[in-house]
Design an enzyme around this catalytic site. Structure first.
Site, mmCIF file in Angstrom:
data_model
loop_
_atom_site.group_PDB
_atom_site.id
_atom_site.type_symbol
_atom_site.label_atom_id
_atom_site.label_comp_id
_atom_site.label_asym_id
_atom_site.label_seq_id
_atom_site.Cartn_x
_atom_site.Cartn_y
_atom_site.Cartn_z
ATOM 1 N N GLY A 7 0.856 -1.191 0.000
ATOM 2 C CA GLY A 7 0.000 0.000 0.000
ATOM 3 C C GLY A 7 0.885 1.232 0.000
ATOM 4 N N SER A 10 -0.759 7.244 1.188
ATOM 5 C CA SER A 10 -0.303 8.305 2.091
ATOM 6 C C SER A 10 0.498 7.752 3.270
ATOM 7 C CB SER A 10 -1.508 9.090 2.617
ATOM 8 O OG SER A 10 -2.365 9.422 1.563
ATOM 9 N N LYS A 183 -11.473 5.825 19.133
ATOM 10 C CA LYS A 183 -11.340 6.585 17.889
ATOM 11 C C LYS A 183 -12.582 6.388 17.016
ATOM 12 C CE LYS A 183 -7.978 7.729 14.348
ATOM 13 N NZ LYS A 183 -7.013 7.197 13.404
HETATM 14 P P1 NAP Z 1 -4.349 5.744 0.528
HETATM 15 O O1 NAP Z 1 -3.544 6.991 0.408
HETATM 16 O O2 NAP Z 1 -5.593 5.598 -0.285
HETATM 17 O O3 NAP Z 1 -3.374 4.528 0.190
HETATM 18 C C1 NAP Z 1 -3.808 3.215 0.092
HETATM 19 C C2 NAP Z 1 -2.843 2.478 -0.824
HETATM 20 O O4 NAP Z 1 -3.150 1.076 -0.797
HETATM 21 C C3 NAP Z 1 -2.919 2.916 -2.299
HETATM 22 O O5 NAP Z 1 -1.629 3.272 -2.725
HETATM 23 C C4 NAP Z 1 -3.405 1.661 -3.032
HETATM 24 O O6 NAP Z 1 -2.817 1.456 -4.266
HETATM 25 C C5 NAP Z 1 -2.894 0.582 -2.096
HETATM 26 N N1 NAP Z 1 -3.593 -0.706 -2.289
HETATM 27 C C6 NAP Z 1 -4.882 -1.015 -2.084
HETATM 28 N N2 NAP Z 1 -5.122 -2.307 -2.373
HETATM 29 C C7 NAP Z 1 -3.946 -2.824 -2.779
HETATM 30 C C8 NAP Z 1 -3.537 -4.117 -3.232
HETATM 31 N N3 NAP Z 1 -4.394 -5.130 -3.301
HETATM 32 N N4 NAP Z 1 -2.256 -4.287 -3.565
HETATM 33 C C9 NAP Z 1 -1.365 -3.268 -3.504
HETATM 34 N N5 NAP Z 1 -1.679 -2.014 -3.082
HETATM 35 C C10 NAP Z 1 -2.961 -1.808 -2.732
HETATM 36 O O7 NAP Z 1 -4.761 5.457 2.023
HETATM 37 P P2 NAP Z 1 -4.167 6.100 3.375
HETATM 38 O O8 NAP Z 1 -4.671 7.488 3.518
HETATM 39 O O9 NAP Z 1 -2.704 5.850 3.459
HETATM 40 O O10 NAP Z 1 -4.921 5.232 4.465
HETATM 41 C C11 NAP Z 1 -4.562 3.900 4.810
HETATM 42 C C12 NAP Z 1 -5.297 3.569 6.107
HETATM 43 O O11 NAP Z 1 -4.765 4.400 7.140
HETATM 44 C C13 NAP Z 1 -6.802 3.890 6.045
HETATM 45 O O12 NAP Z 1 -7.530 2.938 6.762
HETATM 46 C C14 NAP Z 1 -6.899 5.249 6.708
HETATM 47 O O13 NAP Z 1 -8.159 5.507 7.298
HETATM 48 C C15 NAP Z 1 -5.820 5.124 7.767
HETATM 49 N N6 NAP Z 1 -5.299 6.426 8.222
HETATM 50 C C16 NAP Z 1 -4.874 7.353 7.306
HETATM 51 C C17 NAP Z 1 -4.372 8.565 7.761
HETATM 52 C C18 NAP Z 1 -3.874 9.616 6.799
HETATM 53 O O14 NAP Z 1 -3.580 10.738 7.243
HETATM 54 N N7 NAP Z 1 -3.781 9.341 5.507
HETATM 55 C C19 NAP Z 1 -4.295 8.821 9.138
HETATM 56 C C20 NAP Z 1 -4.728 7.843 10.038
HETATM 57 C C21 NAP Z 1 -5.223 6.645 9.562
HETATM 58 P P3 NAP Z 1 -3.095 2.346 -5.570
HETATM 59 O O15 NAP Z 1 -2.246 3.577 -5.382
HETATM 60 O O16 NAP Z 1 -2.636 1.459 -6.668
HETATM 61 O O17 NAP Z 1 -4.565 2.631 -5.574
#
Ligand code: NAP
Length: 304
Positions: A7, A10, A183
């Site tokens: 993944g 972000s 949370k």
């Molecule tokens: P994000 O930016 O959407 O990143 C998710 C990544 O996972 C994307 O790059 C996506 O790939 C990849 N992915 C999904 N399925 C996959 C697979 N089968 N194989 C390989 N890669 C795959 O999400 P995020 O914001 O980092 O959030 C991740 C989790 O952390 C979430 O549950 C979110 O609620 C939590 N969180 C986030 C934050 C924040 O500030 N961002 C803070 C606290 C908690 P593609 O690029 O190819 O689509």
């Protein structure tokens, strides 16, 4: 020991870049060949921090690649992708492999753990903030803290200190479920209403009665799950967060505004399902869930 990061979004990039610059071996696992080619064209991950961009040319391969066995994995995809993403690397996991699950909400962690019974699944709860401002570009938007724990108990892994040394502020939690439920309670009392009223968090101060009604039912749910301190403190914590983040748009608001799928099934959806399982009525939470699903339907977004 290599950190495999599944993944490269972000949070995944935020962890990968900090580990790499601390000298830890890091390997990205990307979705498919097309994503790998796109990554190679970029030359790596760009982290934007304090207004400065740095490029990290990290090693990457596709999840389907029959590479080396994996002992340590960070699963950094969205909750709705977690089970399928974990399944795609299951064959490469060594017995006793350690997996950190970064997903928000609840439900996806248990699904992954059930799918991978031989691995040690550690759940994380983080207040760090990051977003993507381009493909394989991540902006470190908010300093915060991360807690990691094991629902099945067991000791803290020795490598936790390495994460702190890499500039990832982190502590072990003896009750990670309570932390995740706290949370989730905050999220359910704030985020859906910001979507329905199309407002910043602070404007919910004008809907105090509705917020208090939700806190009452969420408190019943937390209490029934045995999180009595969390139940007692929920309403004041919700009011504190609404005031402290008054100018912010919630993550769910931003997902809907950008036409992105939300994690509703693992937040409000999970709270309602858990209420039903425990025989609680929770009419306000169920009505809120229905209203939110209706709005998502109207916008052409998934309801779960
Ligand atoms: P994000 O930016 O959407 O990143 C998710 C990544 O996972 C994307 O790059 C996506 O790939 C990849 N992915 C999904 N399925 C996959 C697979 N089968 N194989 C390989 N890669 C795959 O999400 P995020 O914001 O980092 O959030 C991740 C989790 O952390 C979430 O549950 C979110 O609620 C939590 N969180 C986030 C934050 C924040 O500030 N961002 C803070 C606290 C908690 P593609 O690029 O190819 O689509």
């Amino acid at each position: 020991m290599t950190w495999y990061i599944l993944g490269a979004g972000s949070l995944g990039c935020l962890w990968a870049t900090r580990l790499a610059r601390a000298g830890q071996p890091v390997q990205l696992l990307l979705r498919d060949r097309q994503r790998l080619n796109a990554y190679r064209e970029r030359g790596g991950i760009t982290l934007s921090e304090d207004g400065r961009d740095s490029l990290y040319p990290l090693v990457a391969e596709t999840v389907g690649h029959a590479g080396a066995p994996i002992q340590r994995l960070l699963l950094a995809c969205k909750a709705y992708d977690a089970e399928e993403a974990a399944a795609s690397v299951a064959a490469r996991l060594l017995p006793g492999a350690e997996i950190i699950l970064l997903q928000n909400g609840l439900g996806s962690q248990q699904a992954v753990a059930a799918h991978l019974p031989r691995a040690r699944c550690l759940y994380a709860s983080s207040t760090e903030g990051a977003f993507r401002d381009g493909d394989f570009r991540v902006v470190f938007a908010g300093r915060g803290h991360t807690w990691i724990g094991d629902e099945r108990q067991g000791p803290a892994p020795a490598w936790l200190a390495t994460l702190n040394d890499a500039g990832i502020p982190l502590d072990w939690s003896d009750d990670i479920l309570e932390r995740l439920w706290r949370k989730l309670g905050l999220n359910c009392a704030i985020n859906p209403l910001t979507v329905l009223y199309q407002c910043r968090n602070g404007e919910l101060a004008g809907h105090a009665e509705e917020v208090a009604g939700l806190c009452d039912e969420l408190g019943q749910l937390l209490h029934a799950r045995g999180h009595t301190d969390a139940a007692r403190e929920l309403q004041s914590e919700v009011e504190r967060v609404i005031a402290a983040t008054a100018k912010n748009y919630s993550s769910m608001y931003q997902d809907v505004a950008h036409g992105r799928r939300t994690e509703i099934a693992y937040l409000l959806g999970h709270a309602c399902a858990e209420g039903r399982r425990l025989g609680l009525g929770l009419p306000r939470l169920n009505a809120l869930h229905e209203r939110l699903r209706g709005l998502l339907r109207q916008r052409g977004l998934p309801e779960a």
